[in-house]
Design an enzyme around this catalytic site. Sequence first.
Site, PDB file in Angstrom:
ATOM      1  N   CYS B  99      12.156  19.281  69.255  1.00 46.05           N
ATOM      2  CA  CYS B  99      11.784  20.696  69.239  1.00 46.05           C
ATOM      3  C   CYS B  99      11.805  21.316  70.629  1.00 46.05           C
ATOM      4  CB  CYS B  99      10.372  20.883  68.677  1.00 46.05           C
ATOM      5  SG  CYS B  99      10.200  20.484  66.954  1.00 46.05           S
ATOM      6  N   HIS B 117       3.936  23.149  65.942  1.00 52.72           N
ATOM      7  CA  HIS B 117       4.893  22.950  64.858  1.00 52.72           C
ATOM      8  C   HIS B 117       4.342  21.871  63.929  1.00 52.72           C
ATOM      9  CE1 HIS B 117       8.359  22.165  62.498  1.00 52.72           C
ATOM     10  NE2 HIS B 117       8.685  21.037  63.090  1.00 52.72           N
ATOM     11  N   HIS B 119       4.664  19.976  59.739  1.00 49.81           N
ATOM     12  CA  HIS B 119       5.382  19.800  58.477  1.00 49.81           C
ATOM     13  C   HIS B 119       4.433  20.001  57.294  1.00 49.81           C
ATOM     14  CE1 HIS B 119       8.925  17.191  60.227  1.00 49.81           C
ATOM     15  NE2 HIS B 119       8.817  18.359  60.805  1.00 49.81           N
ATOM     16  N   GLU B 140     -10.086  37.874  53.227  1.00 51.54           N
ATOM     17  CA  GLU B 140     -10.819  38.038  54.495  1.00 51.54           C
ATOM     18  C   GLU B 140     -10.159  37.304  55.667  1.00 51.54           C
ATOM     19  OE1 GLU B 140     -13.277  39.997  55.125  1.00 51.54           O
ATOM     20  OE2 GLU B 140     -14.089  39.277  57.032  1.00 51.54           O
ATOM     21  N   HIS B 202      11.042  22.768  55.508  1.00 46.79           N
ATOM     22  CA  HIS B 202      10.837  22.070  56.772  1.00 46.79           C
ATOM     23  C   HIS B 202       9.370  22.149  57.230  1.00 46.79           C
ATOM     24  CE1 HIS B 202      12.351  21.472  61.210  1.00 46.79           C
ATOM     25  NE2 HIS B 202      11.114  21.079  61.067  1.00 46.79           N
TER      26      HIS B 202
END
Lengths: 243, 243, 243, 243
Positions: B99, B117, B119, B140, B202
Site C-alpha cells: 500500500c 487500510h 479488510h 447519530e 477489497h
Amino acid sequence: MSNNHDELVTSGDPMHPANLICSLCAKFYEKDWCLGTGGGISIKDPHTNHYFIAPSGVQKELMRPTDLFVVEGTDNNKELNVDDVTFVRKPPGLKPSDCTPLFLTCFKELDVGAVIHTHSSNAVLASLLYDDFFEISHIEQIKAMPSDKWDPVANKYINLLFQDTLRIPIIDNKNFEYELTDDLLEVCKKHPHSCAVLVRRHGIFVWGSTIAKAKIYNESIDYLLGLAIQMRQLGLPTVKPSI
Amino acid sequence: MSNNHDELVTSGDPMHPANLICSLCAKFYEKDWCLGTGGGISIKDPHTNHYFIAPSGVQKELMRPTDLFVVEGTDNNKELNVDDVTFVRKPPGLKPSDCTPLFLTCFKELDVGAVIHTHSSNAVLASLLYDDFFEISHIEQIKAMPSDKWDPVANKYINLLFQDTLRIPIIDNKNFEYELTDDLLEVCKKHPHSCAVLVRRHGIFVWGSTIAKAKIYNESIDYLLGLAIQMRQLGLPTVKPSI
Amino acid sequence: MSNNHDELVTSGDPMHPANLICSLCAKFYEKDWCLGTGGGISIKDPHTNHYFIAPSGVQKELMRPTDLFVVEGTDNNKELNVDDVTFVRKPPGLKPSDCTPLFLTCFKELDVGAVIHTHSSNAVLASLLYDDFFEISHIEQIKAMPSDKWDPVANKYINLLFQDTLRIPIIDNKNFEYELTDDLLEVCKKHPHSCAVLVRRHGIFVWGSTIAKAKIYNESIDYLLGLAIQMRQLGLPTVKPSI
Amino acid sequence: MSNNHDELVTSGDPMHPANLICSLCAKFYEKDWCLGTGGGISIKDPHTNHYFIAPSGVQKELMRPTDLFVVEGTDNNKELNVDDVTFVRKPPGLKPSDCTPLFLTCFKELDVGAVIHTHSSNAVLASLLYDDFFEISHIEQIKAMPSDKWDPVANKYINLLFQDTLRIPIIDNKNFEYELTDDLLEVCKKHPHSCAVLVRRHGIFVWGSTIAKAKIYNESIDYLLGLAIQMRQLGLPTVKPSI
C-alpha cells in the site's frame, strides 16, 4: 496545577468514580458500545456528592481520570442547577460531554446516582423495529430489571417477574444532544419507573441509584435487545401472547 | 545497526507513531480488520514530518516498531516525491507494504496526517450491496464524520448533522494495490471532502489530519457499515426517505 | 524427570514450537476455533527437526509446554515413520492428540512445517453449503493464499491473484479422526497445491511450510468462509460469474 | 473475621475451587453468558468435599473468592441435606445464589462435582426453536459429549459418536429459580445420562464429575447450539435424515 483540583480525580481505589468511568468506558469500547468517541458515563460520588462527567470528543477507551470534569456536589439532587453548572474541575483543552445537560437532568429530575449512554447497535436496530416502546416478556433476564411495584418490607421497588413485560420508551432523536432533555423528561414523567430510554437511530440512556445498578440494567437491556432482534429474524414474537 | 536508524522507531512514548502503528494494528487484529497479513496503517510524525509505514506480509498483531519503514519527512506534504521515495530507514529482510504508493499519495494529494487500510468484512459486504456510494442517513454516529461545510469561526470543517447523508465513494478493485492510486485520486477529486473510499471486494481506506481522527472515522464508518448490513437484512432502508 | 526430556519443551523464546503451540491455541480459543478440547496444532522445529504435538482431551487455552508430545525428528519429512512413531517425549498421564496420524501424514506426504486443525463453525457451515469444493473469487484476501503457479525467479509458488478462484476441497467426515488420513491424502494427490482441506460437519485442516504461513492461511480462509456465509445469506454468489 | 473462615476461600492455587469459580465467571462474562448478574458456577472441592457457591446479585466478572459461600462437605453427595443447608462460610452482606437449591440438588441427586448455569442467548433461542429436546447429529463436536453407553474396560461412559444424536431435554421456566428443582429432577430421571438441561426462555444448566468436564460440556453445547441456530437460518436440518 493545584487550582485544577487533580486531587478530585486521583485515587488508588478502582471503585472511585473517576477510575470507574475510565475502566467501564474501556470495557464498553470492547463491547462496541462507544466506538469513535460515542457514548459516555456520568457518576455521582456517594461520599462527596460531586458529579463526574466525561469530556467530549475523546476516544473512550483511552480516557484517563485527569480528563474528567467535576461538577459541584449537592447533597440533594433536586438542588442541582442544570442551567448554570458550577464546575469545580475543568481539564484544560477539553469540553464537557455534549450529554452533560442530559446527564445532569437525569441526576436532578430522576434522582439517580449514575447514567450510562451508549450507541449500541442493538439499541439503534431495536429503535427501528419498535414504535413507542421496546417490549419483551417471558425471558429470565427480565428479572434483573426494576418494576413499579413497591415492597414496603424491603423498602425498595421489586424487580420484574419472569412473565412480566419489560417496556422501554423510545423517543425520536434531535439534531443536538441537549435538545433531547425535554423529551426525555416528558417520557419519564409518563413512565416514572423506567430505568432507560431508547433514542431512535441514536442509542440508549440507562440510569440507576448506583453505577453498579446502572451497569447491570444496561447489560441486561442490551442482552434483551440483541435477543429480540434475533427473535424477530427467526419470526418469533418478543412478547408472549396470553393464552 | 547505527546506519539502520533504530533511533527513529525507538521511543518510550506510546503515542510515538512507531508505537501507535503497532498497538493499533494489534487492536485492529482483534476486531478482525487485519487477519492474515491484511491491512495496515501509515502515520506522519507531526514533529519530525517523517512518514512511518508498515512492512509487507507481516502478521499485523505481532509487528514491532523495529519492523517499520521510515520515509524522509517533508514539511509540506505536497513536496513528497511518491515516484522516487527516499527511505531513511529500511528494516533488513522486509519489504514496505504494497500500500506504500497509495499511502504516500494520500499524504501528498489529500494532505493528511494518517491513513488506515483494513479488510473489514463489513466494508467488503457493503461494497457488494451498494453501487457507486455507500449511503446512510439519520443515525447519530454520522455526527462523528466530517462534512464539506467550512466553519469560518472555528476555522475547520464542521461534522455532519444527524439528518445528513454520509456518502462514501466505492471504487472497483484492481489486481495490484498500486493500480488503485489513480482511481482513488480521481474519486477524491470529485469528492474532496470524503475521508474514506471503499474498494469493492477489497476493504476500505480512511484518512484524517491526525491518526486519532483517522481512527475515530474508521471506527465510526465500520459501525455504520455493520449497522447498514443488518438494516438491509431486516428490510430497512439505510437512507431515510424524505417525508 | 530427566528421562521425561522437559528440556525439549522448555524455552524462554516465545517463537519456540512448544511455546507457540500453547500461545496460538490460547489465541484460537478466543476466536472460538477450539472450544471444549477441539482442534490442535502441530509444528516441526526447523532447527532440531522434532515434531511437537498437542495432547488429547486437554482444554486448549490452558495447555502448557510440558503437556506436549515430541516425535523424533527427521531431516527429511519423507523418512518419518507414521505407522510406528517414536516419541522422544511423552508427558505422563496424557495421550497424544487423536489427530496425530493425520498431522504426521501431512508432514510426511505434503512435506510441510506446521499443521493447524480447528472446529471453526464457519468451516462447518461452509461444508454444508458447498459440495466438493468451497469456492470464492474476486476478494482481495484471496491474494494471501498460494497458487499452483511456480515462479522460477523467486523460487516459490506465487499467491493467487484477485480474480482467481480459491478452491478448497471438502472431504466427508468419518467416525474416527485417523480414518480421515486416506481421504485427505487422496484429495491432496488430486489437488497437490491446496494448503487446506475442509472436513464436512467437522472443521478444517490447514498447513504451510512454516507455522507463520499456516496461521496466515488459516486466518485468511476463515475470514473468506465467514464472508461467503454472509454473502449466501444476502443472496450473493461467492464466485463472480464471467462477463 | 476468623469465624468467617476466609481460609476456606484463600489459596494461591488457581485450580482451587474459590479461584476457579471467579476466573471462570470472568471468562464466561466475556462470552456474554453471565451479563448483568446472571448465571453462576458451583464446584465441590474434591479434597475437602466442601461445596462452593457464588453469591446472588453480584457482577460475575468482579466476583472475588471472599464473596463465595461454602456449604459443609459430605463425602457422599447423597448425604447432602438440601432442605436444611449448613453453611460453613457466609460472606457478610451477601445472599447465596438463587440457584443454590438447584445446584445442591444436582450434587445430591445427579452425584456430580460441578454445575454451570448460564443465560447464553444461544440457549434461549434454541429453547424457542425446539420443543421437548434440542437435537443435533453428525457434527464432530458432538464427540465431546458423554453417551449412555458404559465401557466396562475403561470403567466409564463412552462419548457420543459422530453419527449419534445429541439430545438435551428442555423444561419450561418458572417464576422462581428454586421452583425448577422438581422439573429438573423429573427430566433427569427420564434421561439419566444427560449432562445438561435447557430451561426455556431462561438458559442452561450443565454438570460434570469435575469442573473441567462441566466446562468442556458447556462450551461444546454452546458451540452446537450456535451452529444449530445458524443452520436453521440457512434452512438446514440439525438432525441428518437417515438415508
